[in-house]
Structures are given as C-alpha cells and as structure tokens.
Write a protein that holds these residues in place. Structure first.
Motif: not given
Length: 266
Positions: A92-104, A233-243
C-alpha cells in the motif's frame, strides 16, 4: 508401463521431486493469502515429497541434518525476492521503517499460520499412535517453509534498507541463507561474504539452524490442539526476533547520504 490414471492426479507428480519441493515451498512462502484448506493440502503434499526424499537419503547413509541442509540450499534460489518498488506496491505504498514493520508483521502471520497447521497435524497424529511415525515428515515440511519465509523476509529487508547484495541468483540465495543461519545481515562491503556463502561452512551453519528450528517444532507434538497453539506462537516469536535482529544490523550498514534520509522519512 504407464501409471494408472488415479496415480496421475494433480499433487501426485514425482518426476522431479526437487522441482516439486521448490514449487510447493514457493507457494507456501508467498505473502498472498491461501485458504486454510489449500495451505493444509500443500503442506501435506510437501511432507509426503520430503518423506520420500528422506527415505532415499537414509538408504544412502546421509544423515537427516545434511539432507535437510541440501534440500534447503537447493530450493533457496527459487525463493522469490521482491525489489523495493514491488514491495512498496504490495504494501500500500509504504516505505522505510513502516514498510519494514509491515514486512515483519506479514512474515510473523505467515510463520504463525504454518506453525498452527503443522502443529495441528502433528497433534492429530499424536492422538492416533499408529500414524505417529508420519508426524516428523510434517514437521520437517513446516521447518523448510518457515525457513523459506524467514529467508525471504531477511532478503527483502535488505531491499528496504538499501543494502544491496550483488552476485548471481545462486550466490545471493546462499548469502541470504548464510545470513539467516547467523541471524544477521549480509555485509555488502565484504565481497568474500557472498563467495564464501557457497562453501561448506555455510551449509554447516544452515544445517545447524534448520535442526534448531526443527527441534523447536518437535516441542509442538502433543494431544488435541496444544500442538497448533504452541506451533503458531513459537514461530511468531522467533520470526519477530529475527526481524528485529536483522533490522538493527542493517541500520548499521546503511550507506551515507540520500538513501539514509529517504529511509528516515519513510
């Protein structure tokens, strides 16, 4: 002799298992929405294909860890990585940190969904002892898909932060897989980081990371819906930590000047 018609239905193709695994992982790692039933079907099909490959590897004396790393490194170049323009369009046109937030957030949702499905399948097998031996294949499939989603996230965060990784598709895929194994970004100022990614050390690091991920998924074996809840739950936490780890690392690798200002304004 031609195979009976019933054995040549969609989903039963076995002419090129490696290609089939790559295609299935690509579909399951895609950020687009999949119906739960379709995602479950694809994950089950992937598990069956991987189980066949694991049996062949076992017959030749190849250990599970080495086989798992070989499979993942072979399909890594097939993981679709979007460029910055495409990423912004898809978010939706996001860039920068907002785009990174959405990707994670999107990656977290994807790995959580795969974990919930894989955990539910494993829980169902746990409730039916005669079928318990098939559960590990399902968790191996989950491990491969989660790794692909996270490698995709890592690579696309490099696009967002303007940290370009040069090389062929195979070299870049190996570099991103190595970075995922080490939970940090690729160093663009070290050309050797790309060429060395194709070496034995990278395969060992990827193997160890995959086995740790598989070990995490094995903890989701349990009766009823406990596996589904734990897996998600475990996958969500691990992916967030990686991001978080990759973003912090990439911020330190930002090129000076315009790109940095553009990111801050995003």
């Amino acid at each position: 002799m031609a195979a009976p018609e019933k054995d040549r239905q969609p989903g039963n193709e076995t002419a090129d298992p490696e290609q089939e695994v790559g295609e299935l992982v690509g579909r399951l790692a895609d950020p687009g929405e999949l119906e739960p039933a379709e995602r479950r079907r694809l994950l089950g099909r992937l598990a069956r294909t991987l189980a066949s490959g694991a049996n062949k590897a076992r017959e030749t004396g190849v250990g599970r860890g080495r086989w798992l790393a070989d499979v993942f490194m072979n399909i890594a170049p097939r993981i679709p990585i979007r460029d910055l323009h495409t990423l912004s369009e898809h978010h939706h046109g996001l860039t920068g940190e907002q785009l990174a937030d959405d990707l994670v957030r999107t990656a977290q949702k994807a790995t959580m969904t795969v974990g919930a499905i894989g955990g539910a399948l494993a829980a169902a097998e746990f409730a039916a002892p005669p079928l318990l031996l098939s559960a590990p294949a399902q968790l191996v499939a989950e491990t491969i898909v989660v790794a692909a989603i996270e490698v995709k996230l890592l690579a696309e965060l490099h696009e967002v932060y303007g940290v370009r990784v040069e090389g062929t598709g195979t070299q870049r895929a190996a570099a991103f897989a190595a970075a995922w194994a080490k939970q940090r970004g690729v160093d663009p100022l070290s050309p050797a980081s790309v060429s060395l990614a194709l070496g034995a050390a990278t395969k060992t690091a990827v193997r160890n990371r995959l086995l740790r991920t598989l070990g995490r998924h094995l903890t989701t074996l349990g009766p009823f819906l406990t596996g589904a809840v734990a897996g998600g739950a475990l996958n969500r936490i691990a992916t967030k930590k990686l991001g978080q780890a990759i973003r912090e690392d990439l911020r330190g690798k930002l090129p000076p000047g315009g790109r940095s200002r553009e990111l801050d304004q995003g």
